[in-house]
Design a protein around this motif. Structure first.
Motif, PDB file in Angstrom:
ATOM      1  N   ASP A 127     -36.609 -11.160  39.594  1.00  0.00           N
ATOM      2  CA  ASP A 127     -37.647  -9.801  39.177  1.00  0.00           C
ATOM      3  C   ASP A 127     -38.941  -9.948  39.677  1.00  0.00           C
ATOM      4  O   ASP A 127     -39.651  -8.979  39.340  1.00  0.00           O
ATOM      5  CB  ASP A 127     -37.534 -10.075  37.494  1.00  0.00           C
ATOM      6  N   SER A 168     -33.713  -7.501  41.194  1.00  0.00           N
ATOM      7  CA  SER A 168     -33.682  -6.612  40.032  1.00  0.00           C
ATOM      8  C   SER A 168     -34.237  -5.256  40.466  1.00  0.00           C
ATOM      9  O   SER A 168     -34.699  -5.177  41.743  1.00  0.00           O
ATOM     10  CB  SER A 168     -34.670  -6.895  39.009  1.00  0.00           C
ATOM     11  N   LYS A 170     -36.349  -3.228  39.848  1.00  0.00           N
ATOM     12  CA  LYS A 170     -37.712  -2.977  39.799  1.00  0.00           C
ATOM     13  C   LYS A 170     -38.225  -3.888  41.307  1.00  0.00           C
ATOM     14  O   LYS A 170     -39.110  -3.565  42.109  1.00  0.00           O
ATOM     15  CB  LYS A 170     -38.658  -3.647  38.874  1.00  0.00           C
ATOM     16  N   GLN A 233     -35.897   1.857  36.259  1.00  0.00           N
ATOM     17  CA  GLN A 233     -35.290   0.467  35.145  1.00  0.00           C
ATOM     18  C   GLN A 233     -34.702   1.201  33.963  1.00  0.00           C
ATOM     19  O   GLN A 233     -33.859   0.636  33.368  1.00  0.00           O
ATOM     20  CB  GLN A 233     -36.637   0.141  34.659  1.00  0.00           C
TER      21      GLN A 233
END
Length: 264
Positions: A127, A168, A170, A233
Protein backbone atom coordinates in the motif's frame (compact mmCIF):
# COMPACT_ATOMS: atom_id res chain seq x y z
CA UNK A 1 -4.37 26.33 -34.24
CA UNK A 2 -6.25 29.03 -32.36
CA UNK A 3 -5.95 29.89 -28.66
CA UNK A 4 -9.39 28.36 -28.07
CA UNK A 5 -8.37 25.11 -29.74
CA UNK A 6 -5.13 25.05 -27.75
CA UNK A 7 -7.06 25.46 -24.49
CA UNK A 8 -9.49 22.66 -25.38
CA UNK A 9 -6.65 20.28 -26.27
CA UNK A 10 -4.85 21.19 -23.04
CA UNK A 11 -8.00 20.46 -21.03
CA UNK A 12 -8.27 17.09 -22.77
CA UNK A 13 -4.60 16.37 -22.01
CA UNK A 14 -4.91 17.37 -18.35
CA UNK A 15 -8.06 15.29 -17.84
CA UNK A 16 -6.99 12.14 -19.64
CA UNK A 17 -3.21 11.81 -19.21
CA UNK A 18 -3.39 10.26 -15.74
CA UNK A 19 -6.74 8.50 -16.11
CA UNK A 20 -6.84 5.00 -17.67
CA UNK A 21 -8.79 6.21 -20.70
CA UNK A 22 -6.12 7.04 -23.35
CA UNK A 23 -5.27 10.66 -24.03
CA UNK A 24 -4.49 9.72 -27.66
CA UNK A 25 -8.05 8.55 -28.31
CA UNK A 26 -9.46 11.75 -26.88
CA UNK A 27 -7.02 13.90 -28.83
CA UNK A 28 -8.17 12.19 -32.03
CA UNK A 29 -11.82 13.01 -31.39
CA UNK A 30 -11.17 16.50 -30.04
CA UNK A 31 -8.81 17.65 -32.79
CA UNK A 32 -10.92 16.14 -35.55
CA UNK A 33 -14.18 17.66 -34.32
CA UNK A 34 -12.51 21.05 -34.03
CA UNK A 35 -11.06 20.70 -37.54
CA UNK A 36 -7.45 21.07 -36.45
CA UNK A 37 -5.18 20.16 -39.34
CA UNK A 38 -2.24 18.05 -38.29
CA UNK A 39 1.18 19.61 -38.89
CA UNK A 40 4.56 19.47 -37.19
CA UNK A 41 3.73 22.15 -34.63
CA UNK A 42 0.40 20.55 -33.71
CA UNK A 43 2.20 17.23 -33.18
CA UNK A 44 4.78 19.03 -31.03
CA UNK A 45 2.08 20.87 -29.08
CA UNK A 46 0.22 17.70 -28.09
CA UNK A 47 3.43 16.24 -26.67
CA UNK A 48 4.95 19.40 -25.18
CA UNK A 49 1.89 20.25 -23.06
CA UNK A 50 2.64 17.06 -21.16
CA UNK A 51 5.23 19.16 -19.30
CA UNK A 52 2.37 20.97 -17.57
CA UNK A 53 0.89 17.64 -16.54
CA UNK A 54 4.30 16.49 -15.28
CA UNK A 55 4.62 19.60 -13.13
CA UNK A 56 1.27 18.84 -11.49
CA UNK A 57 2.65 15.49 -10.27
CA UNK A 58 5.80 17.12 -8.90
CA UNK A 59 3.78 19.81 -7.09
CA UNK A 60 1.22 17.39 -5.61
CA UNK A 61 3.84 14.86 -4.51
CA UNK A 62 6.66 17.30 -3.82
CA UNK A 63 7.90 15.56 -0.66
CA UNK A 64 8.13 12.16 -2.34
CA UNK A 65 10.69 13.46 -4.83
CA UNK A 66 13.07 14.37 -2.02
CA UNK A 67 12.81 11.35 0.25
CA UNK A 68 15.68 9.16 -0.91
CA UNK A 69 17.91 8.32 -3.85
CA UNK A 70 16.31 4.89 -3.88
CA UNK A 71 13.10 6.49 -5.12
CA UNK A 72 14.89 7.79 -8.23
CA UNK A 73 16.65 4.48 -8.86
CA UNK A 74 13.32 2.67 -8.82
CA UNK A 75 11.90 5.17 -11.32
CA UNK A 76 14.99 4.69 -13.49
CA UNK A 77 14.62 0.91 -13.41
CA UNK A 78 10.95 1.22 -14.36
CA UNK A 79 11.74 3.77 -17.08
CA UNK A 80 14.49 1.78 -18.84
CA UNK A 81 12.20 -0.70 -20.67
CA UNK A 82 10.37 2.21 -22.32
CA UNK A 83 13.69 3.68 -23.48
CA UNK A 84 14.83 0.37 -24.93
CA UNK A 85 11.63 -0.59 -26.70
CA UNK A 86 10.87 3.00 -27.67
CA UNK A 87 14.13 3.28 -29.59
CA UNK A 88 13.87 -0.24 -30.97
CA UNK A 89 10.29 0.10 -32.22
CA UNK A 90 10.09 3.82 -32.98
CA UNK A 91 9.31 3.31 -36.69
CA UNK A 92 6.59 0.76 -35.93
CA UNK A 93 5.06 3.04 -33.30
CA UNK A 94 4.94 5.89 -35.83
CA UNK A 95 3.06 3.61 -38.23
CA UNK A 96 0.55 2.66 -35.53
CA UNK A 97 -0.03 6.35 -34.81
CA UNK A 98 -1.38 6.72 -38.33
CA UNK A 99 -4.26 4.32 -37.64
CA UNK A 100 -7.37 5.67 -35.86
CA UNK A 101 -8.86 2.19 -36.31
CA UNK A 102 -6.02 0.71 -34.25
CA UNK A 103 -6.60 3.30 -31.53
CA UNK A 104 -10.32 2.44 -31.42
CA UNK A 105 -9.58 -1.28 -31.12
CA UNK A 106 -7.05 -0.65 -28.34
CA UNK A 107 -9.61 1.47 -26.49
CA UNK A 108 -12.24 -1.25 -26.76
CA UNK A 109 -9.96 -4.11 -25.71
CA UNK A 110 -8.51 -2.08 -22.83
CA UNK A 111 -12.02 -1.15 -21.74
CA UNK A 112 -13.06 -4.79 -21.60
CA UNK A 113 -10.00 -5.61 -19.48
CA UNK A 114 -10.79 -2.78 -17.04
CA UNK A 115 -14.26 -4.23 -16.48
CA UNK A 116 -12.64 -7.22 -14.75
CA UNK A 117 -9.49 -5.74 -13.16
CA UNK A 118 -11.13 -5.20 -9.76
CA UNK A 119 -12.06 -8.90 -9.60
CA UNK A 120 -8.69 -10.13 -10.80
CA UNK A 121 -6.63 -8.10 -8.34
CA UNK A 122 -8.74 -7.67 -5.22
CA UNK A 123 -6.25 -7.63 -2.38
CA UNK A 124 -3.15 -5.52 -2.96
CA UNK A 125 -0.67 -6.17 -0.16
CA UNK A 126 1.67 -3.27 -0.96
CA UNK A 127 0.00 0.00 0.00
CA UNK A 128 3.06 2.24 -0.02
CA UNK A 129 5.20 2.92 -3.08
CA UNK A 130 8.28 2.97 -0.82
CA UNK A 131 7.81 -0.79 -0.39
CA UNK A 132 8.06 -1.48 -4.11
CA UNK A 133 11.10 -3.62 -4.94
CA UNK A 134 13.40 -3.01 -7.90
CA UNK A 135 12.15 -6.15 -9.63
CA UNK A 136 8.55 -4.99 -9.22
CA UNK A 137 9.47 -1.56 -10.59
CA UNK A 138 11.05 -3.22 -13.63
CA UNK A 139 7.97 -5.35 -14.26
CA UNK A 140 5.73 -2.28 -14.08
CA UNK A 141 8.09 -0.66 -16.58
CA UNK A 142 7.50 -3.59 -18.93
CA UNK A 143 3.74 -3.07 -18.62
CA UNK A 144 4.28 0.59 -19.53
CA UNK A 145 5.73 -0.55 -22.86
CA UNK A 146 2.31 -1.94 -23.80
CA UNK A 147 1.08 1.65 -23.90
CA UNK A 148 3.30 2.26 -26.92
CA UNK A 149 0.30 0.87 -28.80
CA UNK A 150 -1.76 4.06 -29.33
CA UNK A 151 -5.08 3.94 -27.51
CA UNK A 152 -3.86 1.60 -24.77
CA UNK A 153 -3.24 4.34 -22.16
CA UNK A 154 0.05 4.61 -20.29
CA UNK A 155 -1.84 5.11 -17.04
CA UNK A 156 -4.01 2.02 -17.53
CA UNK A 157 -1.04 -0.16 -18.45
CA UNK A 158 1.10 0.87 -15.48
CA UNK A 159 -1.70 0.82 -12.89
CA UNK A 160 -2.89 -2.63 -13.98
CA UNK A 161 0.76 -3.70 -14.08
CA UNK A 162 1.24 -2.48 -10.53
CA UNK A 163 -1.90 -4.22 -9.27
CA UNK A 164 -0.73 -7.46 -10.91
CA UNK A 165 2.37 -7.15 -8.70
CA UNK A 166 0.25 -6.97 -5.53
CA UNK A 167 0.14 -3.17 -5.24
CA UNK A 168 -3.05 -1.60 -3.89
CA UNK A 169 -5.05 0.63 -6.22
CA UNK A 170 -3.66 3.74 -4.51
CA UNK A 171 -0.02 2.61 -4.56
CA UNK A 172 -0.28 1.47 -8.18
CA UNK A 173 -1.84 4.77 -9.25
CA UNK A 174 0.73 6.88 -7.42
CA UNK A 175 3.68 4.95 -8.83
CA UNK A 176 2.10 5.38 -12.27
CA UNK A 177 2.05 9.14 -11.69
CA UNK A 178 5.69 9.16 -10.59
CA UNK A 179 6.78 7.05 -13.56
CA UNK A 180 5.02 9.51 -15.88
CA UNK A 181 7.58 12.20 -14.98
CA UNK A 182 10.70 10.68 -16.64
CA UNK A 183 8.62 9.02 -19.37
CA UNK A 184 6.77 12.14 -20.47
CA UNK A 185 9.80 14.37 -20.01
CA UNK A 186 11.81 12.01 -22.22
CA UNK A 187 9.08 11.95 -24.88
CA UNK A 188 8.83 15.74 -24.89
CA UNK A 189 12.59 16.20 -25.10
CA UNK A 190 12.82 13.80 -28.03
CA UNK A 191 9.94 15.53 -29.81
CA UNK A 192 11.57 18.94 -29.40
CA UNK A 193 14.89 17.56 -30.64
CA UNK A 194 13.28 16.01 -33.73
CA UNK A 195 11.35 19.21 -34.39
CA UNK A 196 14.48 21.35 -34.52
CA UNK A 197 16.57 18.66 -36.20
CA UNK A 198 14.12 18.66 -39.10
CA UNK A 199 14.62 22.41 -39.52
CA UNK A 200 11.39 23.70 -37.99
CA UNK A 201 11.28 26.87 -35.92
CA UNK A 202 8.70 27.91 -33.31
CA UNK A 203 7.18 31.35 -33.92
CA UNK A 204 6.26 33.86 -31.21
CA UNK A 205 2.55 33.01 -31.50
CA UNK A 206 3.33 29.33 -31.20
CA UNK A 207 5.38 29.96 -28.06
CA UNK A 208 2.31 31.67 -26.57
CA UNK A 209 0.17 28.65 -27.46
CA UNK A 210 2.66 26.34 -25.75
CA UNK A 211 2.67 28.50 -22.60
CA UNK A 212 -1.13 28.65 -22.47
CA UNK A 213 -1.41 24.92 -23.16
CA UNK A 214 1.01 23.97 -20.39
CA UNK A 215 -0.64 26.25 -17.83
CA UNK A 216 -4.10 24.85 -18.59
CA UNK A 217 -2.83 21.23 -18.63
CA UNK A 218 -1.13 21.82 -15.27
CA UNK A 219 -4.28 23.14 -13.57
CA UNK A 220 -6.60 20.50 -15.01
CA UNK A 221 -4.18 17.64 -14.29
CA UNK A 222 -3.89 18.79 -10.66
CA UNK A 223 -7.65 18.44 -10.25
CA UNK A 224 -7.82 15.16 -12.19
CA UNK A 225 -5.13 13.49 -10.06
CA UNK A 226 -6.69 14.62 -6.78
CA UNK A 227 -10.14 13.28 -7.60
CA UNK A 228 -8.91 10.17 -9.41
CA UNK A 229 -7.18 8.67 -6.36
CA UNK A 230 -10.28 9.09 -4.20
CA UNK A 231 -12.57 7.77 -6.91
CA UNK A 232 -10.33 4.79 -7.63
CA UNK A 233 -10.21 3.73 -3.99
CA UNK A 234 -13.98 3.77 -3.61
CA UNK A 235 -15.34 2.91 -7.07
CA UNK A 236 -12.66 0.96 -8.90
CA UNK A 237 -12.08 0.64 -12.65
CA UNK A 238 -15.38 -0.56 -14.10
CA UNK A 239 -16.72 2.88 -14.99
CA UNK A 240 -13.47 3.64 -16.87
CA UNK A 241 -13.85 0.37 -18.73
CA UNK A 242 -17.35 1.26 -19.93
CA UNK A 243 -16.18 4.78 -20.78
CA UNK A 244 -13.32 3.46 -22.94
CA UNK A 245 -15.73 1.15 -24.75
CA UNK A 246 -18.00 4.12 -25.49
CA UNK A 247 -15.12 6.29 -26.77
CA UNK A 248 -13.76 3.44 -28.89
CA UNK A 249 -17.25 2.88 -30.26
CA UNK A 250 -17.59 6.58 -31.14
CA UNK A 251 -14.33 6.48 -33.09
CA UNK A 252 -15.48 3.37 -34.96
CA UNK A 253 -18.83 4.99 -35.81
CA UNK A 254 -17.07 8.12 -37.07
CA UNK A 255 -14.76 6.01 -39.22
CA UNK A 256 -17.65 3.95 -40.64
CA UNK A 257 -19.57 7.16 -41.41
CA UNK A 258 -16.62 8.41 -43.42
CA UNK A 259 -15.56 11.15 -40.98
CA UNK A 260 -11.98 12.23 -41.54
CA UNK A 261 -10.25 11.26 -38.32
CA UNK A 262 -6.54 11.78 -37.88
CA UNK A 263 -4.07 11.09 -35.13
CA UNK A 264 -2.23 14.29 -34.30
Amino acid sequence: MTIFQAIILAIIEGLTEFLPVSSTGHMIIGSSLMGIQSDEFVKLFTVAIQLGAILSVIVLYFKHFFQSFGFYFKLLVAFLPAVFFGLLLSDKIDQLLESPLGVAIALLLGGIILLFVDKWFKDGEIDNHNDISYSTAFKIGLFQCISMIPGTSRSAATIVGGMSQRLSRKAAAEFSFFLAVPTMFGATTKKLYDFYKDGFVISGDQVNLLIIGNVVAFIVAMLAIRYFITFLQTKGFKIFGWYRIIVGGIILLLLVSGYDLHVI
